[in-house]
Design a protein around this motif. Structure first.
Motif, mmCIF file in Angstrom:
data_model
loop_
_atom_site.group_PDB
_atom_site.id
_atom_site.type_symbol
_atom_site.label_atom_id
_atom_site.label_comp_id
_atom_site.label_asym_id
_atom_site.label_seq_id
_atom_site.Cartn_x
_atom_site.Cartn_y
_atom_site.Cartn_z
ATOM 1 N N GLY A 148 0.556 3.165 8.833
ATOM 2 C CA GLY A 148 1.259 4.161 9.648
ATOM 3 C C GLY A 148 0.341 4.882 10.626
ATOM 4 O O GLY A 148 0.683 5.062 11.798
ATOM 5 N N ARG B 108 -7.839 -0.701 -3.688
ATOM 6 C CA ARG B 108 -6.690 -1.250 -4.417
ATOM 7 C C ARG B 108 -6.920 -2.726 -4.776
ATOM 8 O O ARG B 108 -7.224 -3.540 -3.930
ATOM 9 N N GLY C 228 -0.462 6.242 6.261
ATOM 10 C CA GLY C 228 -1.547 5.582 5.534
ATOM 11 C C GLY C 228 -2.276 4.607 6.442
ATOM 12 O O GLY C 228 -2.332 4.791 7.663
ATOM 13 N N TYR C 229 -2.819 3.546 5.864
ATOM 14 C CA TYR C 229 -3.593 2.559 6.634
ATOM 15 C C TYR C 229 -2.737 1.972 7.762
ATOM 16 O O TYR C 229 -3.211 1.793 8.876
ATOM 17 N N VAL D 99 5.802 3.349 4.673
ATOM 18 C CA VAL D 99 5.386 3.887 3.366
ATOM 19 C C VAL D 99 4.925 2.737 2.466
ATOM 20 O O VAL D 99 5.135 1.570 2.782
ATOM 21 N N THR E 216 5.853 -3.816 4.155
ATOM 22 C CA THR E 216 6.154 -5.175 3.688
ATOM 23 C C THR E 216 7.238 -5.073 2.617
ATOM 24 O O THR E 216 7.016 -4.467 1.562
ATOM 25 N N GLU F 238 4.007 -5.740 9.685
ATOM 26 C CA GLU F 238 2.695 -5.498 10.287
ATOM 27 C C GLU F 238 1.675 -6.486 9.724
ATOM 28 O O GLU F 238 1.642 -6.735 8.534
HETATM 29 P P1 NAD Z 1 -0.647 3.757 2.093
HETATM 30 O O1 NAD Z 1 -0.441 3.967 0.657
HETATM 31 O O2 NAD Z 1 -2.018 3.838 2.681
HETATM 32 O O3 NAD Z 1 0.259 4.793 2.920
HETATM 33 C C1 NAD Z 1 1.599 5.085 2.617
HETATM 34 C C2 NAD Z 1 1.845 6.543 2.960
HETATM 35 O O4 NAD Z 1 3.247 6.805 2.910
HETATM 36 C C3 NAD Z 1 1.177 7.540 2.003
HETATM 37 O O5 NAD Z 1 0.342 8.409 2.742
HETATM 38 C C4 NAD Z 1 2.375 8.302 1.381
HETATM 39 O O6 NAD Z 1 2.082 9.641 1.113
HETATM 40 C C5 NAD Z 1 3.428 8.145 2.465
HETATM 41 N N1 NAD Z 1 4.825 8.325 2.052
HETATM 42 C C6 NAD Z 1 5.477 7.774 0.998
HETATM 43 N N2 NAD Z 1 6.768 8.172 0.986
HETATM 44 C C7 NAD Z 1 6.933 8.990 2.058
HETATM 45 C C8 NAD Z 1 8.051 9.715 2.588
HETATM 46 N N3 NAD Z 1 9.256 9.674 2.030
HETATM 47 N N4 NAD Z 1 7.845 10.463 3.681
HETATM 48 C C9 NAD Z 1 6.639 10.517 4.270
HETATM 49 N N5 NAD Z 1 5.552 9.850 3.833
HETATM 50 C C10 NAD Z 1 5.708 9.090 2.732
HETATM 51 O O7 NAD Z 1 0.004 2.339 2.419
HETATM 52 P P2 NAD Z 1 -0.439 1.268 3.529
HETATM 53 O O8 NAD Z 1 -1.626 0.513 3.084
HETATM 54 O O9 NAD Z 1 -0.438 1.928 4.869
HETATM 55 O O10 NAD Z 1 0.793 0.263 3.448
HETATM 56 C C11 NAD Z 1 2.076 0.622 3.917
HETATM 57 C C12 NAD Z 1 2.943 -0.629 3.977
HETATM 58 O O11 NAD Z 1 2.400 -1.543 4.944
HETATM 59 C C13 NAD Z 1 3.010 -1.412 2.664
HETATM 60 O O12 NAD Z 1 4.285 -1.973 2.531
HETATM 61 C C14 NAD Z 1 1.980 -2.514 2.856
HETATM 62 O O13 NAD Z 1 2.275 -3.662 2.095
HETATM 63 C C15 NAD Z 1 2.134 -2.805 4.333
HETATM 64 N N6 NAD Z 1 0.927 -3.374 4.964
HETATM 65 C C16 NAD Z 1 -0.304 -2.885 4.645
HETATM 66 C C17 NAD Z 1 -1.424 -3.399 5.276
HETATM 67 C C18 NAD Z 1 -2.812 -2.892 4.926
HETATM 68 O O14 NAD Z 1 -3.779 -3.536 5.309
HETATM 69 N N7 NAD Z 1 -2.940 -1.775 4.222
HETATM 70 C C19 NAD Z 1 -1.291 -4.401 6.247
HETATM 71 C C20 NAD Z 1 -0.012 -4.848 6.566
HETATM 72 C C21 NAD Z 1 1.097 -4.330 5.926
#
Ligand code: NAD
Length: 437
Positions: free
Chosen positions: A12, A331, A9-10, A84, A122, A151
């Motif tokens: 990963g 979101r 996602g954002y 994730v 997180t 992150e």
């Molecule tokens: P997201 O929803 O964009 O991506 C998560 C991905 O994980 C999805 O594509 C989903 O399909 C995949 N996934 C879930 N379970 C899985 C599994 N078992 N195997 C493979 N893939 C799997 O989420 P995000 O925004 O990237 O956030 C991820 C984490 O990072 C969260 O905990 C968030 O709080 C944290 N975070 C996010 C940001 C941000 O700006 N978005 C910044 C810092 C930290």
């Protein structure tokens, strides 16, 4: 070195692409087949400036690949990152850790030699220990270490944030895991990035403490903005006047409609719940959550007021629906509170967002989506500027006046200046500065 990033996602996808830019061989894994298909076709499933070039470059160099097959991707990895989602659990606000624990179990089944399993998502205090317990239970035969590496990147400037971070936080009790993490982040030593080496629990808490502190800072300036409106002060001058004090700092003192996005709302709530569970409530953060929820809801009233107290049958042109510019992430965006509240009062909504529209269409029924800014303004009684995208920063107000029914602008991001708007012939409402009618 070789790593696997679980969750594309954002966080990963950006982290994976950036590690490959450091020269690491990276496999980004997701269980969403559509996402992996698109990535393998060279498409980027999210909007993040610069990500398409970074991904294309590293795929071409053979350092970055995408896979649905988690077990195969982790088999030879030195480290496996869990990135994730950890959304709010329905009903109680705790972080939903089912994706993290599910991934940990799958990782355990796939690893062979010593592997460091790193939580980048997180996650609340105690999650790293639980990840270790799950792996040990699933695979008592395998050697592994666990680490927490929260992150701090921001959507919209994610690549720069990852490649030039203010700091890197690594929490682990294992020297061997620490050495692997140091090696992975070695390229950042060249630009003297501070590395905070600490325990699992401390690293987990640092991330929540950082996000809740920032959310508190935003909420503080939002309340000061409300007071400024009452007493006839200018919140930008107040922000400057306090922000120049090095103990306070200039950043995150911009007032607006309340914080949104994929992190602050869920992380503030999750920390509140953790603190309550441990009998050490964070009353400041509880109040921040409450104030921000109410603020987002109350923003529709400002727009109604600017329309003379009634929006029934009136057309409102909404510019921007994402929680901030340069992302397509919807979101917890304030627009999700504001637009339905206006619709409930009978308003007709025309809207445009440069990147978020595709996602927003699913979340905001009944809105007429437009192809550009000026099409949105046709027949409108008011412009509601909800997100400060660059293309909304220099509007042609002469053209806008010709297209609109009445020249009224509600600027919830304070993009414009009240004097300039008066000159442009617009009734102007903003946040924390005197309005002009
Ligand atoms: P997201 O929803 O964009 O991506 C998560 C991905 O994980 C999805 O594509 C989903 O399909 C995949 N996934 C879930 N379970 C899985 C599994 N078992 N195997 C493979 N893939 C799997 O989420 P995000 O925004 O990237 O956030 C991820 C984490 O990072 C969260 O905990 C968030 O709080 C944290 N975070 C996010 C940001 C941000 O700006 N978005 C910044 C810092 C930290």
């Amino acid at each position: 070195m070789r790593i696997a990033m679980i969750g594309t996602g954002y966080v990963g996808l950006v982290s994976g692409a950036c590690f490959s830019e450091f020269g690491v061989t990276v496999t980004c894994v997701d269980k969403d087949a559509g996402k992996i298909d698109r990535l393998n076709r060279g498409e980027i499933p999210i909007y993040e400036p610069g990500l398409d070039e970074l991904v294309a470059k590293n795929v071409k160099a053979g350092r970055l690949s995408f896979s649905l097959d988690l077990a195969a991707s982790v088999a030879d990895a030195d480290a496996v990152f869990i990135a994730v989602g950890t959304p709010s659990r329905r009903g109680d606000g705790h972080a939903d850790l089912s994706y993290v624990y599910g991934a940990a179990e799958e990782i355990a089944r796939g690893i062979n030699d010593y592997t460091v399993v790193v939580t980048k998502s997180t996650v609340p205090v105690g999650t790293g220990r639980e990840v270790a317990r799950i792996i040990r239970k699933t695979r008592p035969d395998v050697e592994f270490g666990v680490a927490s590496n929260p992150e701090f990147l921001r959507e919209g400037s994610a690549i720069g944030d990852f490649l030039r971070p203010d700091r890197v936080v690594i929490g682990t009790d294992s020297d061997r895991a620490r050495a692997v993490m140091r090696a992975l982040y070695r390229p950042l030593y060249l630009i003297e990035t501070p590395i905070v080496m600490t325990s699992l629990e401390t690293a987990e808490l640092i991330k929540y403490a950082a996000n809740t502190f920032l959310a508190t800072k935003i909420t503080f300036i939002n309340e000061i903005a409300d007071l400024c409106e009452k007493v006839g002060a200018d919140v930008h001058d107040v922000a400057k006047g306090i922000g120049l004090d090095g103990r306070i700092g200039k950043k995150f003192l911009h007032p607006g409609p309340g914080y949104g996005g994929s992190c602050f709302p869920k992380d503030t709530l999750a920390l509140v719940r953790t603190a309550q569970d441990y009998g050490s409530p964070l009353r400041i953060v509880e109040t921040v959550v409450d104030i921000n929820d109410k603020r987002k809801k109350s923003m529709a009233d400002r727009i109604v007021e600017a329309c003379g107290g009634d929006v029934d049958g009136k057309t409102i042109a909404v510019l921007g629906v994402t929680f901030k510019p340069n992302t397509d992430d919807m979101r917890d965006s304030p627009s999700l509170d504001i637009i339905p509240a206006l619709q409930a009062k009978g308003a007709v909504i025309r809207a445009f967002d440069p990147a978020g529209q595709h996602e927003a269409e699913k979340l905001l029924p009944g809105v007429t989506w437009c192809g550009d800014t000026y099409e949105t303004l046709e027949g409108a009684s008011v412009i509601a500027l909800l997100t400060e995208w660059n293309e909304f920063r220099v509007l042609d107000f002469k053209r806008a006046r010709e297209l609109m029914k009445t020249p009224v602008l509600v600027d919830l991001r304070n993009v414009y200046n009240p004097d300039d708007m008066e000159m442009a012939g617009f009734a102007y409402t903003c946040v924390g500065r005197p309005s002009r009618y």
